[in-house]
Design a protein around this motif. Structure first.
Motif, PDB file in Angstrom:
ATOM      1  N   THR A  90     -11.817   1.041   4.429  1.00 13.07           N
ATOM      2  CA  THR A  90     -12.045   2.253   5.231  1.00 13.07           C
ATOM      3  C   THR A  90     -11.781   3.453   4.347  1.00 13.07           C
ATOM      4  OG1 THR A  90     -11.384   1.121   7.256  1.00 13.07           O
ATOM      5  CG2 THR A  90     -11.360   3.520   7.288  1.00 13.07           C
ATOM      6  N   ILE A  91     -12.835   4.250   4.127  1.00 12.11           N
ATOM      7  CA  ILE A  91     -12.751   5.363   3.188  1.00 12.11           C
ATOM      8  C   ILE A  91     -13.401   6.588   3.819  1.00 12.11           C
ATOM      9  CG2 ILE A  91     -13.384   6.175   0.875  1.00 12.11           C
ATOM     10  CD1 ILE A  91     -13.473   3.360  -0.074  1.00 12.11           C
ATOM     11  N   CYS A  92     -12.855   7.758   3.457  1.00 13.75           N
ATOM     12  CA  CYS A  92     -13.432   9.009   3.941  1.00 13.75           C
ATOM     13  C   CYS A  92     -14.766   9.290   3.243  1.00 13.75           C
ATOM     14  CB  CYS A  92     -12.460  10.161   3.677  1.00 13.75           C
ATOM     15  SG  CYS A  92     -10.823   9.896   4.402  1.00 13.75           S
ATOM     16  N   LEU A  93     -15.600  10.028   3.917  1.00 12.00           N
ATOM     17  CA  LEU A  93     -16.949  10.236   3.418  1.00 12.00           C
ATOM     18  C   LEU A  93     -16.973  10.947   2.073  1.00 12.00           C
ATOM     19  CD1 LEU A  93     -20.017  10.185   3.804  1.00 12.00           C
ATOM     20  CD2 LEU A  93     -19.812  12.337   5.066  1.00 12.00           C
ATOM     21  N   THR A  94     -16.173  11.992   1.943  1.00 14.46           N
ATOM     22  CA  THR A  94     -16.200  12.780   0.714  1.00 14.46           C
ATOM     23  C   THR A  94     -15.764  11.934  -0.476  1.00 14.46           C
ATOM     24  OG1 THR A  94     -15.736  14.796   1.966  1.00 14.46           O
ATOM     25  CG2 THR A  94     -15.332  14.853  -0.416  1.00 14.46           C
ATOM     26  N   ASN A  95     -16.630  11.883  -1.478  1.00 10.20           N
ATOM     27  CA  ASN A  95     -16.349  11.141  -2.720  1.00 10.20           C
ATOM     28  C   ASN A  95     -16.006   9.667  -2.466  1.00 10.20           C
ATOM     29  OD1 ASN A  95     -16.707  13.512  -4.273  1.00 10.20           O
ATOM     30  ND2 ASN A  95     -14.570  14.108  -3.873  1.00 10.20           N
ATOM     31  N   ASN A  96     -16.586   9.077  -1.425  1.00 10.35           N
ATOM     32  CA  ASN A  96     -16.258   7.681  -1.126  1.00 10.35           C
ATOM     33  C   ASN A  96     -16.800   6.749  -2.219  1.00 10.35           C
ATOM     34  OD1 ASN A  96     -18.795   6.007  -0.084  1.00 10.35           O
ATOM     35  ND2 ASN A  96     -19.049   8.143   0.640  1.00 10.35           N
ATOM     36  N   LYS A  97     -16.039   5.682  -2.513  1.00 12.00           N
ATOM     37  CA  LYS A  97     -16.469   4.650  -3.463  1.00 12.00           C
ATOM     38  C   LYS A  97     -15.756   3.355  -3.082  1.00 12.00           C
ATOM     39  CE  LYS A  97     -17.402   5.606  -7.677  1.00 12.00           C
ATOM     40  NZ  LYS A  97     -18.837   5.212  -7.736  1.00 12.00           N
ATOM     41  N   PHE A  98     -16.558   2.348  -2.765  1.00 12.28           N
ATOM     42  CA  PHE A  98     -16.013   1.039  -2.402  1.00 12.28           C
ATOM     43  C   PHE A  98     -16.062   0.117  -3.617  1.00 12.28           C
ATOM     44  CE2 PHE A  98     -17.350   2.832   1.604  1.00 12.28           C
ATOM     45  CZ  PHE A  98     -16.339   2.471   2.483  1.00 12.28           C
ATOM     46  N   GLU A  99     -15.058  -0.740  -3.724  1.00 11.30           N
ATOM     47  CA  GLU A  99     -15.014  -1.720  -4.813  1.00 11.30           C
ATOM     48  C   GLU A  99     -14.763  -3.107  -4.211  1.00 11.30           C
ATOM     49  OE1 GLU A  99     -12.741  -2.732  -9.022  1.00 11.30           O
ATOM     50  OE2 GLU A  99     -12.241  -0.904  -7.903  1.00 11.30           O
ATOM     51  N   ILE A 100     -15.694  -4.032  -4.514  1.00 14.79           N
ATOM     52  CA  ILE A 100     -15.603  -5.396  -3.971  1.00 14.79           C
ATOM     53  C   ILE A 100     -14.730  -6.260  -4.881  1.00 14.79           C
ATOM     54  CG2 ILE A 100     -16.905  -7.488  -3.392  1.00 14.79           C
ATOM     55  CD1 ILE A 100     -19.312  -5.700  -2.837  1.00 14.79           C
ATOM     56  N   ILE A 101     -13.847  -7.007  -4.262  1.00 12.89           N
ATOM     57  CA  ILE A 101     -13.036  -7.996  -4.982  1.00 12.89           C
ATOM     58  C   ILE A 101     -13.510  -9.376  -4.545  1.00 12.89           C
ATOM     59  CG2 ILE A 101     -10.721  -8.900  -5.384  1.00 12.89           C
ATOM     60  CD1 ILE A 101      -9.663  -6.108  -4.692  1.00 12.89           C
ATOM     61  N   ASP A 102     -14.024 -10.137  -5.513  1.00 16.66           N
ATOM     62  CA  ASP A 102     -14.570 -11.474  -5.214  1.00 16.66           C
ATOM     63  C   ASP A 102     -13.432 -12.497  -5.189  1.00 16.66           C
ATOM     64  OD1 ASP A 102     -15.997 -13.774  -4.905  1.00 16.66           O
ATOM     65  OD2 ASP A 102     -17.350 -13.447  -6.593  1.00 16.66           O
ATOM     66  N   GLY A 103     -13.281 -13.170  -4.038  1.00 16.36           N
ATOM     67  CA  GLY A 103     -12.247 -14.200  -3.909  1.00 16.36           C
ATOM     68  C   GLY A 103     -12.833 -15.551  -3.545  1.00 16.36           C
ATOM     69  N   ALA A 104     -14.055 -15.824  -4.031  1.00 14.20           N
ATOM     70  CA  ALA A 104     -14.712 -17.094  -3.687  1.00 14.20           C
ATOM     71  C   ALA A 104     -13.855 -18.279  -4.116  1.00 14.20           C
ATOM     72  CB  ALA A 104     -16.087 -17.164  -4.355  1.00 14.20           C
ATOM     73  N   ILE A 105     -13.822 -19.305  -3.262  1.00 10.07           N
ATOM     74  CA  ILE A 105     -13.078 -20.534  -3.535  1.00 10.07           C
ATOM     75  C   ILE A 105     -14.097 -21.627  -3.845  1.00 10.07           C
ATOM     76  CG2 ILE A 105     -11.469 -22.233  -2.617  1.00 10.07           C
ATOM     77  CD1 ILE A 105     -10.373 -20.025  -0.800  1.00 10.07           C
ATOM     78  N   ILE A 106     -13.972 -22.224  -5.035  1.00 13.03           N
ATOM     79  CA  ILE A 106     -14.975 -23.164  -5.536  1.00 13.03           C
ATOM     80  C   ILE A 106     -14.290 -24.468  -5.914  1.00 13.03           C
ATOM     81  CG2 ILE A 106     -16.836 -23.496  -7.205  1.00 13.03           C
ATOM     82  CD1 ILE A 106     -17.262 -21.127  -5.374  1.00 13.03           C
ATOM     83  N   ASP A 107     -14.973 -25.580  -5.681  1.00 15.61           N
ATOM     84  CA  ASP A 107     -14.474 -26.891  -6.119  1.00 15.61           C
ATOM     85  C   ASP A 107     -14.277 -26.869  -7.636  1.00 15.61           C
ATOM     86  OD1 ASP A 107     -14.391 -29.699  -6.969  1.00 15.61           O
ATOM     87  OD2 ASP A 107     -14.981 -30.172  -4.915  1.00 15.61           O
ATOM     88  N   THR A 108     -13.133 -27.406  -8.093  1.00 11.45           N
ATOM     89  CA  THR A 108     -12.832 -27.375  -9.526  1.00 11.45           C
ATOM     90  C   THR A 108     -13.848 -28.154 -10.352  1.00 11.45           C
ATOM     91  OG1 THR A 108     -11.360 -29.278  -9.235  1.00 11.45           O
ATOM     92  CG2 THR A 108     -10.367 -27.084  -9.127  1.00 11.45           C
ATOM     93  N   LYS A 109     -14.550 -29.108  -9.727  1.00  5.68           N
ATOM     94  CA  LYS A 109     -15.576 -29.879 -10.430  1.00  5.68           C
ATOM     95  C   LYS A 109     -16.917 -29.159 -10.460  1.00  5.68           C
ATOM     96  CE  LYS A 109     -12.775 -33.295 -11.165  1.00  5.68           C
ATOM     97  NZ  LYS A 109     -12.302 -33.616 -12.528  1.00  5.68           N
ATOM     98  N   ASP A 110     -16.958 -27.970  -9.831  1.00  6.31           N
ATOM     99  CA  ASP A 110     -18.202 -27.203  -9.751  1.00  6.31           C
ATOM    100  C   ASP A 110     -17.859 -25.735 -10.004  1.00  6.31           C
ATOM    101  OD1 ASP A 110     -20.850 -26.625  -9.334  1.00  6.31           O
ATOM    102  OD2 ASP A 110     -20.732 -26.666  -7.155  1.00  6.31           O
ATOM    103  N   ALA A 111     -17.122 -25.487 -11.100  1.00  2.00           N
ATOM    104  CA  ALA A 111     -16.460 -24.201 -11.286  1.00  2.00           C
ATOM    105  C   ALA A 111     -17.415 -23.056 -11.585  1.00  2.00           C
ATOM    106  CB  ALA A 111     -15.431 -24.315 -12.406  1.00  2.00           C
ATOM    107  N   SER A 112     -18.591 -23.323 -12.077  1.00  4.64           N
ATOM    108  CA  SER A 112     -19.515 -22.256 -12.428  1.00  4.64           C
ATOM    109  C   SER A 112     -20.283 -21.805 -11.187  1.00  4.64           C
ATOM    110  CB  SER A 112     -20.491 -22.753 -13.494  1.00  4.64           C
ATOM    111  OG  SER A 112     -21.452 -21.771 -13.792  1.00  4.64           O
ATOM    112  N   TYR A 113     -20.270 -20.496 -10.928  1.00  5.15           N
ATOM    113  CA  TYR A 113     -20.962 -20.001  -9.738  1.00  5.15           C
ATOM    114  C   TYR A 113     -21.390 -18.554  -9.947  1.00  5.15           C
ATOM    115  CZ  TYR A 113     -16.751 -17.351  -8.465  1.00  5.15           C
ATOM    116  OH  TYR A 113     -15.703 -16.476  -8.456  1.00  5.15           O
ATOM    117  N   ARG A 114     -22.251 -18.092  -9.063  1.00  5.98           N
ATOM    118  CA  ARG A 114     -22.670 -16.690  -9.079  1.00  5.98           C
ATOM    119  C   ARG A 114     -22.610 -16.156  -7.649  1.00  5.98           C
ATOM    120  NH1 ARG A 114     -27.230 -19.824  -9.396  1.00  5.98           N
ATOM    121  NH2 ARG A 114     -28.882 -19.386  -7.884  1.00  5.98           N
TER     122      ARG A 114
END
Length: 456
Positions: A284-308
Motif C-alpha cells: 500500500t503506497i501513496c500515489l505521489t512518487n509511488n514505486k512497488f517492488e516485488i519479492i519472489d518467494g516461490a517454493i520449488i521442489d529441490t529436484k526441480d530447482a531451476s524456474y522462471r
C-alpha cells in the motif's frame, strides 16, 4: 575149476574250484570241476540253488542271494561208472542297493540348488566310495570320509538332467541308481515408464510391461506390481496417479508358466507442486512518487530447482496489463485504486503454479486551512480560529499545526493566540491513515494597536 577176477574201483574224487574268488550279486561266477584220482569222468551233473542243471566241466552261473550259495556236482567215471558227489559254497556279496532322493524334481534356473540324499542300504554292505554323475559333465567322486549322504548341486543352464549314483562297497561291488531333474528358465522382467519425473498436479504414470517368459511352451506371464505407495496391481500395463509427491520405487514380479519368477524395480519421482508466492516491500503506497517492488518467494521442489517467474499487473481503467519478469520487479502506477498482480511460476521440468495478490495506490490528502480572520489588532481579543478543510476520505487524517516549528495543536479546529504584533506563518501538515502527507501554510498578522494622543 575156474576163476573170476573181481575189481573194486576207486570212487572218483571230484573237486570244485572258483575261477574268481570274490563276486558280487548278479555277477557271473565261473566254477571249474576236475577228478582228483586220475579217473576219467564220463558224466557231470551240476545242481544250482535256483534249480538249474549243467553238465560241463566249466560252468558259469549268476547268483541272486547274498551269502553262501551251495552248488552240488555228481560225477561218474571209470569202467564201472562209479559216482562221487561233492558240494561247494559260492559266497556272494551284497551290492550297495543304491537309492537316492531329490529335494525337488524341478527348480527354476536362477539360484537353483538340488539336494541329493543317498539312502542306499544293503545288509553287510559298507559304502567305501560314491561316484555322482550329475548329467552336466560335472561328476564328483566322494570317499566315505566326507558327508556323501547329502550332496548339493547347481546347474549352469536350463534343461533336463539324468543323475546317476554309482556306489562301491567294501567288497568292491558296484551298484547304480538313476534319477532325473529339470531346470526351468526364469523369465526376464522389464517395463518402461512413460515419464519417470512428473509434476504432482498433472501426474499420470503409465507402466508398460516389456518382459519375456523365456519358456519354450508359453509366452504368457503373470504380473505382480507394487507401485511404491502400497498400491498393487496384476494388470500387464497398469497406470497410477500418485496422491503424494516424492520418490517412488515401482517393482514388477513376472512369473512364467513354470512358476519361475524375475523381479525388477525402477525409480520415479513425483515433483512437489511449485508454489507461486510473492510479496511486496509494501503493498500500500501513496500515489505521489509511488514505486512497488516485488519479492519472489516461490517454493520449488529441490529436484526441480531451476524456474522462471513472470508477473502480470492489471491496470485501470481499461483493465490492460503489463508483464514483468524476475529481472524487472519494480513498477509504478499512474492512478489510485486497488490493482491485481498475478504471478506465474514455471519450472525447468514444466511444473507450474500461479497466485493472485493485490496492491493499493492511495490518494494524497489535501491540506487546506479555513480561518475567521487573517489579521487582528494587538489587544485582548487576538485569538485566531483555524480549521482544516475536510475532503473525501479525510476522516482518519492526522493534523499537525505548527508555527516556526513549534506545535500549536493537533485538532481539526484550533485557536491560536498571539500578543506580539507581527506576521506569523501557520503550517498545517496532514498525514492520511496510510501515511500519505500534504501540507499548507497561512500567514496571520497581529497589527499594533493605534496610540491615540490628545492635546489641548
Amino acid at each position: 575149476s575156474t576163476t573170476q577176477e573181481l575189481e573194486i574201483q576207486s570212487r572218483p574224487d571230484i573237486r570244485i574250484a572258483r575261477v574268481i574268488q570274490d563276486s558280487c550279486l548278479n555277477q557271473l561266477v565261473t566254477l571249474r570241476s576236475w577228478e582228483n584220482n586220475g579217473l576219467y569222468l564220463k558224466t557231470r551233473l551240476w545242481s544250482f540253488p535256483e534249480g538249474a542243471n549243467k553238465t560241463d566241466s566249466l560252468v558259469t552261473n549268476r547268483y541272486f542271494i547274498a551269502g553262501n550259495n551251495t552248488v552240488q556236482i555228481i560225477g561218474s567215471g571209470g569202467r564201472f561208472n562209479c559216482k562221487d558227489t561233492t558240494t561247494f559254497d559260492v559266497v556272494m556279496y551284497n551290492l550297495a542297493n543304491v537309492k537316492f532322493q531329490r529335494s525337488q524334481n524341478t527348480l527354476c534356473y536362477r539360484g537353483n540348488e538340488f539336494t541329493l540324499t543317498d539312502s542306499s542300504q544293503a545288509a553287510g554292505s559298507i559304502t567305501k566310495k560314491v561316484n555322482w554323475d550329475f548329467g552336466d559333465n560335472q561328476g564328483q567322486v566322494i570317499s566315505t570320509t566326507t558327508d556323501y549322504t547329502n550332496i548339493k548341486h547347481s546347474y549352469g543352464d536350463t534343461g533336463t538332467y539324468n543323475i546317476r549314483l554309482i556306489t562301491t562297497n567294501q567288497y568292491g561291488c558296484l551298484d547304480t541308481g538313476y534319477n532325473k531333474v529339470r531346470v526351468n528358465p526364469n523369465p526376464v522382467a522389464d517395463f518402461t515408464i512413460n515419464n519417470d519425473t512428473q509434476c504432482f498436479s498433472v501426474n499420470l504414470v503409465q507402466f508398460t510391461n516389456t518382459g519375456k517368459s523365456n519358456s519354450p511352451v508359453s509366452s504368457a506371464l503373470t504380473h505382480t506390481w507394487n507401485l511404491g505407495d502400497t498400491t498393487t496391481s496384476t494388470l500387464a500395463n497398469p497406470s497410477r496417479k500418485y496422491q503424494v509427491y516424492g520418490k517412488r520405487t515401482a517393482t514388477l514380479i513376472s512369473t512364467n508358466n513354470y512358476g519361475c519368477k524375475d523381479t525388477i524395480s525402477r525409480d520415479l519421482r513425483i515433483l512437489k507442486q511449485p508454489e507461486a508466492k510473492i510479496s511486496f516491500v509494501t503493498n500500500t503506497i501513496c500515489l505521489t512518487n509511488n514505486k512497488f517492488e516485488i519479492i519472489d518467494g516461490a517454493i520449488i521442489d529441490t529436484k526441480d530447482a531451476s524456474y522462471r517467474t513472470k508477473y502480470v499487473v492489471y491496470h485501470k481503467p481499461k483493465n490492460d496489463t503489463l508483464t514483468y519478469t524476475s529481472s524487472n520487479v519494480k513498477f509504478s502506477m499512474a492512478d489510485t485504486g486497488k490493482y491485481k498482480v498475478k504471478s506465474f511460476v514455471t519450472t525447468a521440468l514444466g511444473c507450474s503454479d500461479s497466485s493472485l495478490n493485490y496492491i493499493n495506490v492511495m490518494s494524497m490528502p489535501i491540506a487546506k486551512i479555513e480561518y475567521d480572520k487573517i489579521g487582528k489588532c494587538e489587544g485582548n481579543f487576538n485569538n485566531f480560529t483555524l480549521k482544516r478543510t475536510n475532503y473525501v476520505n479525510s476522516v482518519n487524517d492526522q493534523n499537525f499545526w505548527s508555527v516556526a516549528g513549534t506545535s500549536i495543536g493537533t485538532d481539526t479546529v484550533i485557536s491560536y493566540k498571539q500578543n506580539t504584533p507581527g506576521k506569523y506563518i501557520v503550517k498545517l501538515k496532514l498525514v492520511s491513515e496510510y501515511g500519505c502527507p500534504d501540507s499548507t501554510t497561512q500567514e496571520l498578522e497581529i497589527q499594533s494597536r493605534p496610540d491615540i494622543r490628545i492635546a489641548r
